[in-house]
Design a protein around this motif. Structure first.
Motif, PDB file in Angstrom:
ATOM      1  N   LEU A 150     -22.132 -28.814-122.922  1.00  0.00           N
ATOM      2  CA  LEU A 150     -23.575 -28.968-123.142  1.00  0.00           C
ATOM      3  C   LEU A 150     -24.263 -29.484-121.884  1.00  0.00           C
ATOM      4  CD1 LEU A 150     -23.807 -30.547-126.721  1.00  0.00           C
ATOM      5  CD2 LEU A 150     -24.592 -28.273-126.032  1.00  0.00           C
ATOM      6  N   ALA A 151     -23.665 -30.475-121.237  1.00  0.00           N
ATOM      7  CA  ALA A 151     -24.275 -31.071-120.048  1.00  0.00           C
ATOM      8  C   ALA A 151     -24.351 -30.063-118.913  1.00  0.00           C
ATOM      9  CB  ALA A 151     -23.480 -32.304-119.612  1.00  0.00           C
ATOM     10  N   ARG A 152     -23.275 -29.306-118.697  1.00  0.00           N
ATOM     11  CA  ARG A 152     -23.278 -28.310-117.618  1.00  0.00           C
ATOM     12  C   ARG A 152     -24.346 -27.252-117.856  1.00  0.00           C
ATOM     13  NH1 ARG A 152     -17.446 -28.877-117.744  1.00  0.00           N
ATOM     14  NH2 ARG A 152     -17.333 -27.184-119.252  1.00  0.00           N
ATOM     15  N   ARG A 153     -24.448 -26.806-119.095  1.00  0.00           N
ATOM     16  CA  ARG A 153     -25.446 -25.776-119.416  1.00  0.00           C
ATOM     17  C   ARG A 153     -26.853 -26.291-119.156  1.00  0.00           C
ATOM     18  NH1 ARG A 153     -26.107 -24.393-125.589  1.00  0.00           N
ATOM     19  NH2 ARG A 153     -27.302 -26.315-125.434  1.00  0.00           N
ATOM     20  N   GLN A 200     -18.789 -33.947-134.545  1.00  0.00           N
ATOM     21  CA  GLN A 200     -19.593 -32.733-134.729  1.00  0.00           C
ATOM     22  C   GLN A 200     -21.072 -33.077-134.913  1.00  0.00           C
ATOM     23  OE1 GLN A 200     -16.831 -31.298-137.922  1.00  0.00           O
ATOM     24  NE2 GLN A 200     -17.107 -29.318-136.920  1.00  0.00           N
ATOM     25  N   LEU A 201     -21.340 -34.140-135.642  1.00  0.00           N
ATOM     26  CA  LEU A 201     -22.726 -34.582-135.816  1.00  0.00           C
ATOM     27  C   LEU A 201     -23.311 -35.026-134.471  1.00  0.00           C
ATOM     28  CD1 LEU A 201     -25.196 -35.358-137.476  1.00  0.00           C
ATOM     29  CD2 LEU A 201     -24.040 -37.494-138.113  1.00  0.00           C
ATOM     30  N   PHE A 202     -22.515 -35.721-133.686  1.00  0.00           N
ATOM     31  CA  PHE A 202     -22.970 -36.155-132.371  1.00  0.00           C
ATOM     32  C   PHE A 202     -23.310 -34.959-131.476  1.00  0.00           C
ATOM     33  CE2 PHE A 202     -22.043 -37.144-127.919  1.00  0.00           C
ATOM     34  CZ  PHE A 202     -22.860 -38.246-127.715  1.00  0.00           C
ATOM     35  N   ILE A 203     -22.462 -33.950-131.487  1.00  0.00           N
ATOM     36  CA  ILE A 203     -22.697 -32.756-130.666  1.00  0.00           C
ATOM     37  C   ILE A 203     -23.977 -32.059-131.108  1.00  0.00           C
ATOM     38  CG2 ILE A 203     -21.823 -30.455-130.102  1.00  0.00           C
ATOM     39  CD1 ILE A 203     -20.451 -32.724-128.590  1.00  0.00           C
ATOM     40  N   ARG A 204     -24.194 -31.979-132.409  1.00  0.00           N
ATOM     41  CA  ARG A 204     -25.441 -31.375-132.913  1.00  0.00           C
ATOM     42  C   ARG A 204     -26.650 -32.182-132.451  1.00  0.00           C
ATOM     43  NH1 ARG A 204     -25.165 -28.686-137.932  1.00  0.00           N
ATOM     44  NH2 ARG A 204     -27.435 -28.594-137.811  1.00  0.00           N
ATOM     45  N   GLU A 232     -20.480 -42.020-120.843  1.00  0.00           N
ATOM     46  CA  GLU A 232     -19.545 -42.574-121.824  1.00  0.00           C
ATOM     47  C   GLU A 232     -18.364 -41.653-122.105  1.00  0.00           C
ATOM     48  OE1 GLU A 232     -19.361 -44.276-126.436  1.00  0.00           O
ATOM     49  OE2 GLU A 232     -21.211 -43.356-125.685  1.00  0.00           O
ATOM     50  N   LEU A 233     -18.587 -40.363-122.188  1.00  0.00           N
ATOM     51  CA  LEU A 233     -17.584 -39.464-122.767  1.00  0.00           C
ATOM     52  C   LEU A 233     -16.914 -38.506-121.799  1.00  0.00           C
ATOM     53  CD1 LEU A 233     -19.484 -38.675-126.074  1.00  0.00           C
ATOM     54  CD2 LEU A 233     -17.528 -40.196-125.771  1.00  0.00           C
ATOM     55  N   LEU A 234     -17.493 -38.306-120.626  1.00  0.00           N
ATOM     56  CA  LEU A 234     -16.836 -37.424-119.668  1.00  0.00           C
ATOM     57  C   LEU A 234     -15.890 -38.228-118.779  1.00  0.00           C
ATOM     58  CD1 LEU A 234     -18.833 -35.349-120.712  1.00  0.00           C
ATOM     59  CD2 LEU A 234     -19.281 -34.671-118.350  1.00  0.00           C
ATOM     60  N   PRO A 235     -14.812 -37.598-118.306  1.00  0.00           N
ATOM     61  CA  PRO A 235     -14.493 -36.168-118.326  1.00  0.00           C
ATOM     62  C   PRO A 235     -13.644 -35.704-119.497  1.00  0.00           C
ATOM     63  CG  PRO A 235     -12.950 -37.307-116.912  1.00  0.00           C
ATOM     64  CD  PRO A 235     -13.891 -38.370-117.446  1.00  0.00           C
ATOM     65  N   HIS A 236     -13.479 -36.532-120.508  1.00  0.00           N
ATOM     66  CA  HIS A 236     -12.494 -36.228-121.543  1.00  0.00           C
ATOM     67  C   HIS A 236     -13.042 -35.454-122.745  1.00  0.00           C
ATOM     68  CE1 HIS A 236      -9.901 -38.806-119.249  1.00  0.00           C
ATOM     69  NE2 HIS A 236     -10.717 -39.833-119.402  1.00  0.00           N
ATOM     70  N   ASP A 237     -14.347 -35.301-122.850  1.00  0.00           N
ATOM     71  CA  ASP A 237     -14.935 -34.597-123.989  1.00  0.00           C
ATOM     72  C   ASP A 237     -15.501 -33.265-123.498  1.00  0.00           C
ATOM     73  OD1 ASP A 237     -16.647 -33.682-126.094  1.00  0.00           O
ATOM     74  OD2 ASP A 237     -16.714 -35.732-126.883  1.00  0.00           O
ATOM     75  N   GLU A 238     -14.772 -32.188-123.747  1.00  0.00           N
ATOM     76  CA  GLU A 238     -15.165 -30.893-123.206  1.00  0.00           C
ATOM     77  C   GLU A 238     -16.426 -30.359-123.867  1.00  0.00           C
ATOM     78  OE1 GLU A 238     -15.579 -27.712-120.942  1.00  0.00           O
ATOM     79  OE2 GLU A 238     -14.231 -29.412-120.574  1.00  0.00           O
ATOM     80  N   GLU A 239     -16.653 -30.681-125.129  1.00  0.00           N
ATOM     81  CA  GLU A 239     -17.859 -30.191-125.787  1.00  0.00           C
ATOM     82  C   GLU A 239     -19.113 -30.822-125.172  1.00  0.00           C
ATOM     83  OE1 GLU A 239     -17.712 -29.119-130.183  1.00  0.00           O
ATOM     84  OE2 GLU A 239     -16.105 -30.603-130.032  1.00  0.00           O
ATOM     85  N   VAL A 240     -19.063 -32.117-124.899  1.00  0.00           N
ATOM     86  CA  VAL A 240     -20.184 -32.775-124.222  1.00  0.00           C
ATOM     87  C   VAL A 240     -20.338 -32.214-122.817  1.00  0.00           C
ATOM     88  CG1 VAL A 240     -21.037 -34.971-123.302  1.00  0.00           C
ATOM     89  CG2 VAL A 240     -20.049 -34.878-125.598  1.00  0.00           C
TER      90      VAL A 240
END
Length: 213
Positions: free
Chosen positions: A122-125, A53-57, A111-119
């Motif tokens: 954010l990236a798509r947006r 959650q901190l990483f996403i923020r 590093e994190l795609l395609p398995h991290d939907e939250e990242v």
């Protein structure tokens, strides 16, 4: 009653962003965050949740900064192609000047795609926003006779977006600022109607040089 926070949350997010950017998500341990942020584990959990959650923020804060930079740099009164060339050079230079390898967003995607939907969300947006901004600028370039007739504004926007993302990866292998400048010049030469694209100045090329951590 919960005690009020005694730290600047935005400053903490900035420090977390730099740490994640430098080390990557998986390599950043909670103990690293405790040492870097100067907060206990309990305070981190209470304020930001878990490490993810901190990483996403932190990633969201970085992307918001990129969006603001793009918004303030695009000028509807100036010729489009020279302005876009300058904007992309400055976006690359800002990441190089951070002293970190590459772009925080591109690094996180790799590093994190395609398995991290939250990242991914954010990236798509962020990428969609940039594509729409570039398309709008190139539509104006087409109206004013700057854009080559063989290139649609959407195609040009996608070319520039994909180029910049690729350059961020290439700079991790070859940080020579001349490579990025030359690639941008070539892309804008393809986009320009009947004339060479605006070339990078010596100061532009110097600004894009990576700074030692």
């Amino acid at each position: 009653m919960a005690r009020p926070r005694t730290f600047d949350e935005e400053a903490i997010l900035d420090r977390a962003m730099v740490l994640f950017w430098r080390k990557g998500y998986e390599a950043t341990a909670l103990s690293d965050l405790v040492a870097e942020l100067g907060l206990g584990r309990g305070s981190i959990y209470a304020a930001f949740g878990d490490k993810h959650q901190l990483f996403i923020r932190a990633l969201g804060r970085y992307l918001d900064h990129q969006t603001r930079l793009l918004d303030t740099a695009l000028d509807d009164a100036a010729p489009v192609l020279p302005r876009l060339r300058d904007v992309l050079g400055r976006l690359l230079a800002a990441d190089a000047a951070s002293g970190n390898a590459g772009c925080f967003s591109v690094n996180s995607i790799a590093e994190l795609l395609p398995h991290d939907e939250e990242v991914a969300k954010l990236a798509r947006r962020n990428l969609q926003y940039a594509e729409e901004a570039f398309t709008a600028q190139l539509e104006r370039a087409a109206r004013e006779g700057e854009l080559a007739p063989a290139v649609t504004p959407r195609q040009g926007a996608q070319l520039l977006l994909n180029l910049v993302q690729g350059l961020q990866i290439m700079r991790k292998v070859d940080p020579d600022p001349g490579r990025a400048a030359s690639c941008l010049d070539s892309a804008f030469a393809l986009l320009a109607a009947g004339s060479a694209a605006p070339a990078a100045t010596a100061s532009d090329r110097t600004a894009m040089a990576p700074t030692a951590p």
